[in-house]
Design an enzyme around this catalytic site. Structure first.
Site, PDB file in Angstrom:
ATOM      1  N   SER A   1       4.366   1.326   7.721  1.00  0.00           N
ATOM      2  CA  SER A   1       4.182   2.727   7.222  1.00  0.00           C
ATOM      3  C   SER A   1       3.370   3.485   8.243  1.00  0.00           C
ATOM      4  O   SER A   1       3.332   4.696   8.062  1.00  0.00           O
ATOM      5  CB  SER A   1       3.171   2.279   6.002  1.00  0.00           C
ATOM      6  OG  SER A   1       3.529   1.475   4.929  1.00  0.00           O
TER       7      SER A   1
ATOM      8  N   MET B   1       0.849  -1.205  -0.014  1.00  0.00           N
ATOM      9  CA  MET B   1       0.100  -0.104  -0.090  1.00  0.00           C
ATOM     10  C   MET B   1       0.859   1.284  -0.043  1.00  0.00           C
ATOM     11  O   MET B   1       0.405   2.269   0.265  1.00  0.00           O
ATOM     12  CB  MET B   1      -0.884  -0.060   1.184  1.00  0.00           C
ATOM     13  CG  MET B   1      -2.056  -1.269   1.021  1.00  0.00           C
ATOM     14  SD  MET B   1      -3.601  -1.121   2.251  1.00  0.00           S
ATOM     15  CE  MET B   1      -2.638  -0.718   3.740  1.00  0.00           C
ATOM     16  N   GLY B   2       2.298   1.165  -0.373  1.00  0.00           N
ATOM     17  CA  GLY B   2       3.140   2.154  -0.337  1.00  0.00           C
ATOM     18  C   GLY B   2       3.594   2.624   0.968  1.00  0.00           C
ATOM     19  O   GLY B   2       3.354   2.026   1.838  1.00  0.00           O
ATOM     20  N   ALA B   3       4.314   4.229   0.940  1.00  0.00           N
ATOM     21  CA  ALA B   3       4.614   4.639   2.217  1.00  0.00           C
ATOM     22  C   ALA B   3       5.909   3.424   2.431  1.00  0.00           C
ATOM     23  O   ALA B   3       5.889   3.124   3.526  1.00  0.00           O
ATOM     24  CB  ALA B   3       3.892   4.790   3.262  1.00  0.00           C
ATOM     25  N   LEU B   4       6.567   3.298   1.625  1.00  0.00           N
ATOM     26  CA  LEU B   4       7.625   1.976   1.507  1.00  0.00           C
ATOM     27  C   LEU B   4       8.826   2.287   2.380  1.00  0.00           C
ATOM     28  O   LEU B   4       9.398   3.565   2.494  1.00  0.00           O
ATOM     29  CB  LEU B   4       8.206   1.841  -0.012  1.00  0.00           C
ATOM     30  CG  LEU B   4       7.160   1.652  -0.902  1.00  0.00           C
ATOM     31  CD1 LEU B   4       7.980   1.227  -2.238  1.00  0.00           C
ATOM     32  CD2 LEU B   4       6.454   0.467  -0.829  1.00  0.00           C
ATOM     33  N   HIS B   5       9.181   1.090   3.089  1.00  0.00           N
ATOM     34  CA  HIS B   5      10.501   1.147   3.960  1.00  0.00           C
ATOM     35  C   HIS B   5      11.003   0.050   3.891  1.00  0.00           C
ATOM     36  O   HIS B   5      10.788  -0.703   2.801  1.00  0.00           O
ATOM     37  CB  HIS B   5       9.772   1.288   5.502  1.00  0.00           C
ATOM     38  CG  HIS B   5       8.817   0.085   5.880  1.00  0.00           C
ATOM     39  ND1 HIS B   5       9.181  -0.893   5.667  1.00  0.00           N
ATOM     40  CD2 HIS B   5       7.440   0.423   6.123  1.00  0.00           C
ATOM     41  CE1 HIS B   5       7.769  -1.687   6.213  1.00  0.00           C
ATOM     42  NE2 HIS B   5       6.949  -0.848   6.134  1.00  0.00           N
TER      43      HIS B   5
ATOM     44  N   HIS C   1       9.270  -3.411   3.122  1.00  0.00           N
ATOM     45  CA  HIS C   1       8.908  -3.517   1.650  1.00  0.00           C
ATOM     46  C   HIS C   1      10.119  -3.822   0.679  1.00  0.00           C
ATOM     47  O   HIS C   1      10.039  -4.866  -0.115  1.00  0.00           O
ATOM     48  CB  HIS C   1       8.265  -2.202   1.322  1.00  0.00           C
ATOM     49  CG  HIS C   1       6.926  -2.012   2.018  1.00  0.00           C
ATOM     50  ND1 HIS C   1       7.028  -0.777   2.574  1.00  0.00           N
ATOM     51  CD2 HIS C   1       5.619  -2.352   2.067  1.00  0.00           C
ATOM     52  CE1 HIS C   1       5.895  -0.596   3.278  1.00  0.00           C
ATOM     53  NE2 HIS C   1       5.125  -1.512   2.877  1.00  0.00           N
TER      54      HIS C   1
ATOM     55  N   LYS D   1       5.431  -9.848   8.953  1.00  0.00           N
ATOM     56  CA  LYS D   1       4.875  -8.726   9.985  1.00  0.00           C
ATOM     57  C   LYS D   1       3.211  -8.883   9.928  1.00  0.00           C
ATOM     58  O   LYS D   1       2.650  -8.686  11.070  1.00  0.00           O
ATOM     59  CB  LYS D   1       5.287  -7.414   9.360  1.00  0.00           C
ATOM     60  CG  LYS D   1       4.473  -6.239   9.788  1.00  0.00           C
ATOM     61  CD  LYS D   1       4.982  -5.714  10.886  1.00  0.00           C
ATOM     62  CE  LYS D   1       4.191  -4.604  11.651  1.00  0.00           C
ATOM     63  NZ  LYS D   1       3.188  -3.917  10.749  1.00  0.00           N
TER      64      LYS D   1
HETATM   65  P1  AMP Z   1       1.534  -2.921   3.369  1.00  0.00           P
HETATM   66  O1  AMP Z   1       2.039  -1.933   2.445  1.00  0.00           O
HETATM   67  O2  AMP Z   1       1.720  -2.494   4.856  1.00  0.00           O
HETATM   68  O3  AMP Z   1       0.415  -3.582   3.026  1.00  0.00           O
HETATM   69  O4  AMP Z   1       2.662  -4.202   3.352  1.00  0.00           O
HETATM   70  C1  AMP Z   1       3.022  -4.494   2.209  1.00  0.00           C
HETATM   71  C2  AMP Z   1       3.800  -6.010   2.432  1.00  0.00           C
HETATM   72  O5  AMP Z   1       4.947  -5.513   2.971  1.00  0.00           O
HETATM   73  C3  AMP Z   1       2.926  -6.937   3.185  1.00  0.00           C
HETATM   74  O6  AMP Z   1       3.254  -8.433   2.831  1.00  0.00           O
HETATM   75  C4  AMP Z   1       3.694  -6.841   4.774  1.00  0.00           C
HETATM   76  O7  AMP Z   1       3.618  -7.762   5.453  1.00  0.00           O
HETATM   77  C5  AMP Z   1       5.083  -6.436   4.053  1.00  0.00           C
HETATM   78  N1  AMP Z   1       5.691  -5.636   5.463  1.00  0.00           N
HETATM   79  C6  AMP Z   1       5.259  -4.743   6.164  1.00  0.00           C
HETATM   80  N2  AMP Z   1       6.068  -4.186   7.154  1.00  0.00           N
HETATM   81  C7  AMP Z   1       7.001  -5.185   7.196  1.00  0.00           C
HETATM   82  C8  AMP Z   1       8.171  -5.457   7.673  1.00  0.00           C
HETATM   83  N3  AMP Z   1       8.606  -4.494   8.945  1.00  0.00           N
HETATM   84  N4  AMP Z   1       9.068  -6.482   7.780  1.00  0.00           N
HETATM   85  C9  AMP Z   1       8.746  -7.558   6.551  1.00  0.00           C
HETATM   86  N5  AMP Z   1       7.488  -7.215   5.716  1.00  0.00           N
HETATM   87  C10 AMP Z   1       6.841  -6.067   5.780  1.00  0.00           C
END
Ligand code: AMP
Length: 278
Positions: free
Chosen positions: A186, A30-34, A37, A149
């Protein structure tokens, strides 16, 4: 990096890639990448010929309208990070590209849908499966990468893949953490400096349970972790449970796979975290 905002153009491009014999790895976000991601992306790049990252803030998985509205959307910074990380394709559709009006979706996920996160965010996993099914249908990935996560999300998607018999291999990637232990998210940008300090109790409680679980003190370590979190100012616990790692049903010491999962409100931000105990 190629950037597509329409399904049609993305599919045309991926068709050419497939005709050249390339495999496709998808990282839905969903973006706001760290860095969390980006660790998924790094694995996707290693395991597949073409890496596709999707950025789509999916309205159907939000149970709180304010959370949807306030969700960070720094698309320019995200594009820069993906470019630097060597991502091949970004799919960044708008809501109208992904959804027709009044679209219906339901999949029977059994008990898994209503446990833990499902109890606190009713309907969340219907929204998650709805959008992930669409992304799989559009991208037709050989591999799809999801973070530990969101442990329950991985199980939910694995269940959907099994039920519908989708031809994709799922890969679960370990949690990326800040140096002090906080799981990257994010939503962390909404934490004040104080909140951030208080939030550390979540990963500390999980690590403590992992260290002190002896094989026959599950209830005791759970109670102590709950007490630890409840003693932290600014943190309101939603759940802390040690569950069966495959079903997420409440576990006993007899279960071979154990995972501890936590959700809490820290200031105005809801955080989740988990750790595999055995
Ligand atoms: P999101 O953008 O929050 O929907 O996350 C996208 C993907 O990144 C999902 O599969 C999350 O589980 C993964 N993700 C989010 N945070 C982390 C993290 N700290 N470590 C590893 N994967 C992550």
């Amino acid at each position: 990096m190629k950037i597509f905002t329409t399904r049609h153009e993305l599919q045309q491009y991926l068709l050419q890639c497939r005709q050249k014999g390339e495999t496709i790895g998808l990282v839905p976000t969903m973006g706001a990448l760290h860095e969390g991601h980006l660790s998924l992306l790094a694995l996707a790049r290693r395991q597949s010929g073409v890496s596709v990252c999707s950025i789509f803030v999916n309205p159907t998985q939000f149970t709180n309208p304010d959370d949807l509205q306030n969700y960070p959307r720094p698309i320019e910074a995200d594009i820069a990070k993906l470019t630097e990380a060597g991502c091949d394709v970004l799919f960044n559709p708008g809501v109208n590209e992904m959804y027709a009006a009044n679209e219906q979706w339901h999949i029977d996920l059994g008990e898994l849908e209503h446990l833990l996160e499902g109890k606190f965010r009713p309907g969340h996993y219907q929204g998650v499966t709805q959008v992930v099914f669409k992304l799989f249908d559009i991208v037709k990935p050989d591999f799809a990468f999801f973070g530990q996560k969101d442990y329950q999300q991985v199980l939910v998607i694995a269940k959907m893949v099994q039920l519908i018999n989708l031809p994709v291999k799922l890969v679960m990637v370990p949690i990326s953490r800040e140096a002090e232990g906080l799981a990257m998210s994010s939503r962390n940008i909404h934490l004040s400096a104080e909140d951030r300090q208080h939030a550390l109790v979540l990963s500390k409680a999980l690590a403590w349970v992992k260290d002190y679980f002896s094989g026959n003190n599950l209830q005791q370590v759970t109670a102590e972790a709950v007490a630890m979190i409840n003693a932290e100012p600014g943190v309101t616990l939603e759940y802390f449970e040690i569950a069966d790692g495959e079903t997420l049903l409440p576990a006993t010491e007899a279960n071979p796979h154990l995972v501890a999962l936590v959700a809490a409100q820290v200031g105005k931000t809801r955080l989740i975290d988990n750790m595999i105990i055995r």
